[in-house]
Design a protein around this motif. Structure first.
Motif, PDB file in Angstrom:
ATOM      1  N   TYR A   1       0.815  -1.209   0.000  1.00 53.39           N
ATOM      2  CA  TYR A   1       0.000   0.000   0.000  1.00 53.39           C
ATOM      3  C   TYR A   1       0.856   1.269   0.000  1.00 53.39           C
ATOM      4  O   TYR A   1       0.569   2.224  -0.717  1.00 53.39           O
ATOM      5  CB  TYR A   1      -0.936   0.013   1.206  1.00 53.39           C
ATOM      6  CG  TYR A   1      -1.779   1.257   1.265  1.00 53.39           C
ATOM      7  CD1 TYR A   1      -2.871   1.413   0.422  1.00 53.39           C
ATOM      8  CD2 TYR A   1      -1.465   2.305   2.132  1.00 53.39           C
ATOM      9  CE1 TYR A   1      -3.636   2.567   0.448  1.00 53.39           C
ATOM     10  CE2 TYR A   1      -2.221   3.453   2.167  1.00 53.39           C
ATOM     11  CZ  TYR A   1      -3.311   3.584   1.323  1.00 53.39           C
ATOM     12  OH  TYR A   1      -4.057   4.733   1.341  1.00 53.39           O
ATOM     13  N   PHE A   2       1.920   1.275   0.809  1.00 56.33           N
ATOM     14  CA  PHE A   2       2.745   2.472   0.931  1.00 56.33           C
ATOM     15  C   PHE A   2       3.895   2.528  -0.066  1.00 56.33           C
ATOM     16  O   PHE A   2       4.680   3.474  -0.055  1.00 56.33           O
ATOM     17  CB  PHE A   2       3.303   2.587   2.351  1.00 56.33           C
ATOM     18  CG  PHE A   2       2.284   2.987   3.364  1.00 56.33           C
ATOM     19  CD1 PHE A   2       1.779   4.279   3.391  1.00 56.33           C
ATOM     20  CD2 PHE A   2       1.799   2.072   4.286  1.00 56.33           C
ATOM     21  CE1 PHE A   2       0.823   4.656   4.314  1.00 56.33           C
ATOM     22  CE2 PHE A   2       0.848   2.428   5.216  1.00 56.33           C
ATOM     23  CZ  PHE A   2       0.353   3.727   5.232  1.00 56.33           C
ATOM     24  N   ALA A   3       4.006   1.505  -0.924  1.00 53.06           N
ATOM     25  CA  ALA A   3       5.072   1.499  -1.922  1.00 53.06           C
ATOM     26  C   ALA A   3       4.928   2.687  -2.860  1.00 53.06           C
ATOM     27  O   ALA A   3       3.821   3.037  -3.277  1.00 53.06           O
ATOM     28  CB  ALA A   3       5.043   0.196  -2.715  1.00 53.06           C
ATOM     29  N   GLU A   4       6.057   3.305  -3.178  1.00 50.25           N
ATOM     30  CA  GLU A   4       6.050   4.430  -4.108  1.00 50.25           C
ATOM     31  C   GLU A   4       5.694   3.951  -5.508  1.00 50.25           C
ATOM     32  O   GLU A   4       6.129   2.892  -5.950  1.00 50.25           O
ATOM     33  CB  GLU A   4       7.430   5.098  -4.138  1.00 50.25           C
ATOM     34  CG  GLU A   4       7.797   5.797  -2.849  1.00 50.25           C
ATOM     35  CD  GLU A   4       6.918   6.997  -2.563  1.00 50.25           C
ATOM     36  OE1 GLU A   4       6.439   7.620  -3.543  1.00 50.25           O
ATOM     37  OE2 GLU A   4       6.691   7.307  -1.385  1.00 50.25           O
ATOM     38  N   LYS A   5       4.887   4.716  -6.186  1.00 49.73           N
ATOM     39  CA  LYS A   5       4.516   4.369  -7.556  1.00 49.73           C
ATOM     40  C   LYS A   5       5.652   4.698  -8.520  1.00 49.73           C
ATOM     41  O   LYS A   5       6.386   5.667  -8.321  1.00 49.73           O
ATOM     42  CB  LYS A   5       3.251   5.113  -7.967  1.00 49.73           C
ATOM     43  CG  LYS A   5       2.019   4.701  -7.165  1.00 49.73           C
ATOM     44  CD  LYS A   5       0.778   5.406  -7.661  1.00 49.73           C
ATOM     45  CE  LYS A   5      -0.458   4.934  -6.904  1.00 49.73           C
ATOM     46  NZ  LYS A   5      -1.680   5.598  -7.374  1.00 49.73           N
TER      47      LYS A   5
ATOM     48  N   SER B   1       1.573   0.544  -8.737  1.00 43.34           N
ATOM     49  CA  SER B   1       2.259   0.030  -7.560  1.00 43.34           C
ATOM     50  C   SER B   1       2.849  -1.330  -7.887  1.00 43.34           C
ATOM     51  O   SER B   1       2.357  -2.039  -8.765  1.00 43.34           O
ATOM     52  CB  SER B   1       1.282  -0.089  -6.384  1.00 43.34           C
ATOM     53  OG  SER B   1       0.182  -0.901  -6.724  1.00 43.34           O
ATOM     54  N   PRO B   2       3.910  -1.730  -7.222  1.00 40.83           N
ATOM     55  CA  PRO B   2       4.597  -2.984  -7.548  1.00 40.83           C
ATOM     56  C   PRO B   2       3.679  -4.202  -7.466  1.00 40.83           C
ATOM     57  O   PRO B   2       3.078  -4.468  -6.420  1.00 40.83           O
ATOM     58  CB  PRO B   2       5.695  -3.048  -6.486  1.00 40.83           C
ATOM     59  CG  PRO B   2       5.871  -1.640  -6.028  1.00 40.83           C
ATOM     60  CD  PRO B   2       4.519  -1.012  -6.127  1.00 40.83           C
ATOM     61  N   LEU B   3       3.585  -4.936  -8.557  1.00 43.87           N
ATOM     62  CA  LEU B   3       2.746  -6.133  -8.605  1.00 43.87           C
ATOM     63  C   LEU B   3       3.303  -7.222  -7.700  1.00 43.87           C
ATOM     64  O   LEU B   3       2.548  -7.982  -7.080  1.00 43.87           O
ATOM     65  CB  LEU B   3       2.640  -6.636 -10.051  1.00 43.87           C
ATOM     66  CG  LEU B   3       1.923  -7.958 -10.266  1.00 43.87           C
ATOM     67  CD1 LEU B   3       0.472  -7.866  -9.811  1.00 43.87           C
ATOM     68  CD2 LEU B   3       2.004  -8.385 -11.733  1.00 43.87           C
ATOM     69  N   ALA B   4       4.631  -7.309  -7.610  1.00 46.49           N
ATOM     70  CA  ALA B   4       5.267  -8.385  -6.851  1.00 46.49           C
ATOM     71  C   ALA B   4       4.797  -8.404  -5.397  1.00 46.49           C
ATOM     72  O   ALA B   4       4.570  -9.475  -4.821  1.00 46.49           O
ATOM     73  CB  ALA B   4       6.784  -8.232  -6.914  1.00 46.49           C
TER      74      ALA B   4
END
Length: 242
Positions: free
Chosen positions: A20-24, A30-33
């Motif tokens: 959720y907080f991952a930088e786009k 957002s990171p799929l992994a």
């Protein structure tokens, strides 16, 4: 089963918040992994205990808040399901394979499809679900009574303060844990069994996060106050020296 349950819940929440907080990135995605790792944690959790479903409402809230583009959100959900179902099926298929060997301990005896479905869905426990309003009232009173034993009164006050801090600074995160708390308590109090304590575990985890924010807020406040007092004392000392 419940120690593993708590571990997998915390692991899921960890990767969920990271996703959720991952930088786009440049493509505004957002990171799929990270979402796929969340899916793996879900599969492991469901394989261990069916009440893992109680985190789904809060998880869905954060996911669709993060993934605002419907087409992209649907694509990620489908990819997550592609990861989720094979892992879950791999664990559940062990049941009929092992039951076919007729071991000494063979709970459910899942040697056919009907018994398999009944065992996996916990049909034998349905008689205790939503049995009566009196039962729900009794279990809710028990939950409230147990809170001071789980957190102590001071811990509950810190959790209350932490919920306010989380609401003011991380509103969506607050909603996630509040949804999770309410859903867990509502489901659990309507389950009229003796070992009800274990069903409140996710609620305790949610309160634990509120308490962590409360403790962090208290520490930051004390550090800030100490710095202010030290600075004031230093200025007074310099003025006196001058």
């Amino acid at each position: 089963v419940y120690s593993l349950h708590v571990f997998l819940l915390c692991l899921l929440i960890f990767f969920l918040l990271k996703a959720y907080f991952a930088e786009k990135n440049e493509q505004k995605k957002s990171p799929l992994a990270l979402w796929l790792v969340v899916s793996v944690c879900l599969a492991l959790g469901f394989a261990n205990h069916i009440t893992f479903l109680l985190i789904i409402p809060g998880l869905s809230f954060l996911f669709f808040i993060k993934e605002k583009k419907i087409k992209e959100a649907v694509r990620k959900v489908l990819l997550m399901l592609v990861v989720f179902f094979p892992i879950l099926a791999g664990f559940y298929l062990l049941l009929p394979l092992r039951a076919a060997q007729y071991p000494m301990i063979n709970w459910g005896n899942v040697t056919n499809l009907k018994r398999f479905i009944q065992h996996v869905t916990g049909r034998q426990y349905n008689v205790w679900m939503f049995s009566s309003f009196e039962s729900a009232q009794k279990n809710f009173s028990y939950f409230l009574k147990k809170l001071p034993e789980e957190f102590a009164v001071v811990g509950l006050l810190i959790a209350l303060g932490g919920s306010y801090i989380m609401y003011k600074r991380f509103k969506r995160m607050f909603y996630f844990f509040m949804i999770t708390l309410v859903v867990t308590v509502f489901y659990s109090i309507n389950f009229d069994i003796l070992d009800i304590d274990a069903y409140f575990l996710l609620a305790y985890i949610s309160l634990g996060f509120f308490a962590a924010f409360g403790a962090a807020g208290l520490i930051l406040y004390l550090l800030k106050r100490k710095t202010t007092v030290s600075y004031t004392h230093l200025r007074a000392h310099e003025t006196k020296a001058n």
